[in-house]
Design a protein around this motif. Structure first.
Motif, short mmCIF file in Angstrom:
data_model
loop_
_atom_site.label_atom_id
_atom_site.label_comp_id
_atom_site.label_asym_id
_atom_site.label_seq_id
_atom_site.Cartn_x
_atom_site.Cartn_y
_atom_site.Cartn_z
N LYS A 1 -18.29 -43.10 -57.28
CA LYS A 1 -19.06 -43.00 -56.05
C LYS A 1 -18.67 -41.77 -55.24
N GLU A 2 -17.41 -41.32 -55.39
CA GLU A 2 -16.92 -40.18 -54.64
C GLU A 2 -17.03 -38.87 -55.42
N GLY A 3 -17.57 -38.94 -56.64
CA GLY A 3 -17.74 -37.73 -57.45
C GLY A 3 -16.44 -37.15 -57.97
N LEU A 4 -15.45 -37.99 -58.20
CA LEU A 4 -14.15 -37.55 -58.70
C LEU A 4 -14.00 -37.93 -60.17
N THR A 5 -13.09 -37.25 -60.85
CA THR A 5 -12.82 -37.55 -62.25
C THR A 5 -12.04 -38.85 -62.35
N LYS A 6 -12.53 -39.79 -63.13
CA LYS A 6 -11.88 -41.09 -63.26
C LYS A 6 -10.43 -40.94 -63.72
N ALA A 7 -9.55 -41.71 -63.10
CA ALA A 7 -8.13 -41.63 -63.42
C ALA A 7 -7.74 -42.48 -64.62
N TYR A 8 -8.66 -43.36 -65.09
CA TYR A 8 -8.30 -44.27 -66.17
C TYR A 8 -9.33 -44.24 -67.29
N ASN A 9 -8.83 -44.33 -68.50
CA ASN A 9 -9.67 -44.69 -69.65
C ASN A 9 -9.58 -46.20 -69.79
N ILE A 10 -10.71 -46.87 -69.87
CA ILE A 10 -10.73 -48.33 -69.95
C ILE A 10 -11.52 -48.76 -71.18
N ASP A 11 -10.84 -49.41 -72.10
CA ASP A 11 -11.47 -49.99 -73.28
C ASP A 11 -11.24 -51.49 -73.25
N LYS A 12 -12.02 -52.19 -74.05
CA LYS A 12 -11.85 -53.64 -74.11
C LYS A 12 -11.71 -54.07 -75.56
N GLU A 13 -10.63 -54.78 -75.82
CA GLU A 13 -10.38 -55.34 -77.15
C GLU A 13 -10.36 -56.85 -77.03
N GLY A 14 -11.46 -57.49 -77.45
CA GLY A 14 -11.59 -58.94 -77.25
C GLY A 14 -11.74 -59.21 -75.77
N ASN A 15 -10.85 -60.05 -75.23
CA ASN A 15 -10.88 -60.36 -73.80
C ASN A 15 -9.90 -59.52 -72.99
N GLU A 16 -9.22 -58.59 -73.65
CA GLU A 16 -8.20 -57.80 -72.99
C GLU A 16 -8.66 -56.37 -72.73
N TYR A 17 -8.33 -55.86 -71.54
CA TYR A 17 -8.58 -54.47 -71.23
C TYR A 17 -7.40 -53.61 -71.70
N VAL B 1 -5.56 -40.93 -67.25
CA VAL B 1 -6.15 -39.66 -67.68
C VAL B 1 -5.35 -38.53 -67.05
N PRO B 2 -4.63 -37.73 -67.85
CA PRO B 2 -3.81 -36.65 -67.29
C PRO B 2 -4.65 -35.65 -66.49
N GLY B 3 -4.16 -35.32 -65.30
CA GLY B 3 -4.82 -34.31 -64.50
C GLY B 3 -6.03 -34.77 -63.72
N ALA B 4 -6.42 -36.03 -63.85
CA ALA B 4 -7.60 -36.52 -63.12
C ALA B 4 -7.32 -36.58 -61.62
N ASN B 5 -8.35 -36.31 -60.82
CA ASN B 5 -8.19 -36.35 -59.37
C ASN B 5 -8.79 -37.61 -58.75
N GLY B 6 -9.17 -38.56 -59.59
CA GLY B 6 -9.79 -39.78 -59.11
C GLY B 6 -8.80 -40.78 -58.55
N TYR B 7 -9.36 -41.87 -58.02
CA TYR B 7 -8.53 -42.90 -57.41
C TYR B 7 -7.77 -43.69 -58.46
N ARG B 8 -6.58 -44.11 -58.09
CA ARG B 8 -5.72 -44.88 -58.98
C ARG B 8 -4.75 -45.70 -58.14
N LEU B 9 -4.02 -46.58 -58.82
CA LEU B 9 -2.93 -47.29 -58.17
C LEU B 9 -1.72 -46.37 -58.08
N PRO B 10 -0.94 -46.46 -57.02
CA PRO B 10 0.27 -45.64 -56.96
C PRO B 10 1.28 -46.10 -58.00
N THR B 11 2.07 -45.16 -58.49
CA THR B 11 3.20 -45.56 -59.32
C THR B 11 4.24 -46.20 -58.41
N GLU B 12 5.18 -46.90 -59.01
CA GLU B 12 6.19 -47.56 -58.20
C GLU B 12 7.02 -46.54 -57.41
N ALA B 13 7.34 -45.41 -58.01
CA ALA B 13 8.12 -44.38 -57.32
C ALA B 13 7.32 -43.76 -56.17
#
Length: 325
Positions: free
Chosen positions: A155-171, A176-188
């Motif tokens: 929606k914000e026109g940014l590069t997605k920060a995650y590749n998301i695949d689905k194997e069965g019922n599991e994601y 994605v290295p270098g992406a400027n999109g939204y993501r969860l912060p790392t713990e650090a």
């Protein structure tokens, strides 16, 4: 003629500056704590409590930063990840000043198959002076939080920060290295921001994010009335970020790792490829707790409160961040 040329030059320079500010990706354009985005606009509406701040103006290295408020008998869970014997180097990033609100979550996830528009347990009965839509979203799994991040990037026109695949019922989710999109912060990243972002300042060693008085900065077991509250009502920390102590726990990107494994020299750590008991990290404490709402307490596995990535809990929400190129 010279006056016209000078005026045109001023206009062009102003436009360039505005372009830099609007994109929020030029690390030289901002200082730490600067608001780089006044808010997120969805379907033409600027949503409240969605502004973002620059957390780190330049690459920074933290060495041996275990906080002063703990002692040698403190459990490992209470010591954080920026600890003695470990050197962590972080690159600039932008973080949401607020936990993701119910309004923002609903606006982004509207129409997404298999997701409730507002999955929260607390969907009514806010305090008299508070707005329901500005309470934090909760009961969102780690997978759902990641999917939210990608949809918000779209929606914000940014590069997605995650590749998301689905194997069965599991994601199956990878960064994605270098992406400027939204993501969860790392713990650090989360802990660095929660502690105020400056190891030379007194508030770096505060027990809570922005204060040594929990009631100033947090909705917790002693004042919450057993429910969440509108984001941004308590005192902000040095960086202008709210509710990093209390209100709801916040998902981090990292798989859980035991304290003994937090060693060595690491750059932008994202955690191991798999986690302790298949759990993700949660930080910050929540409305139902008192003593574990410190900036360093690590919630990753406990017999009474599991952190499996598909867990949904009324004390568990998240906030977003994004990398600065």
């Amino acid at each position: 003629m010279k006056k016209i040329t000078k005026c045109l030059g001023t206009v062009v320079l102003s436009i360039l500056v505005l372009c830099l500010i609007s994109c929020g990706h030029d690390k030289e354009a901002f200082s730490q704590g600067d608001v780089v985005k006044k808010g997120i606009k969805i379907n033409g509406k600027l949503l409240a409590n969605t502004s973002e701040v620059c957390v780190i103006p330049k690459q920074v290295t933290i060495t041996g930063a275990t906080p002063d408020f703990i002692d040698e008998h403190t459990q490992d869970k209470d010591k954080g990840v920026l600890v003695e014997g470990r050197t962590v180097t972080l690159s600039p990033f932008v973080m949401g000043r607020y936990e993701v609100t119910q309004e923002l979550y609903e606006a982004v996830m509207e129409g997404e198959e298999g997701f409730f528009s507002t999955p929260s347990y607390f969907t009514s009965d806010p305090d008299d002076t508070e707005k329901q839509e500005l309470r934090p979203v909760e009961q969102v799994s780690w997978d759902e939080a990641v999917i939210f991040c990608n949809k918000l990037s779209e929606k914000e026109g940014l590069t997605k920060a995650y590749n998301i695949d689905k194997e069965g019922n599991e994601y199956v989710i990878t960064l994605v290295p270098g992406a400027n999109g939204y993501r969860l912060p790392t713990e650090a990243e989360w802990e660095f921001a929660a502690r105020g972002g400056d190891v030379s300042k007194a508030d770096w060693n505060y027990a809570y994010s922005g204060s040594n008085d929990i009631s100033e900065v947090a909705w917790y077991g002693g004042n919450s009335d057993d429910k969440t509250h509108q984001t941004g009502l308590k005192k902000q920390n040095r960086l202008g970020i709210y509710d990093m102590t209390g209100n709801v726990f916040e998902w981090c990107y990292d798989w859980a790792v035991e304290f003994k494994d937090l060693t060595g020299n690491v750059v932008n750590p994202v955690g191991p490829e798999s986690g302790l008991e298949d759990c993700k990290v949660e930080r910050g404490g929540g409305w139902g707790f008192d003593d574990i709402t410190t900036v360093c307490f690590r919630f990753y596995y406990d017999n009474s409160f599991h952190c499996y990535k598909n867990a949904k809990d009324r004390m568990l929400g998240f906030r977003v961040c994004r990398s600065i190129k």
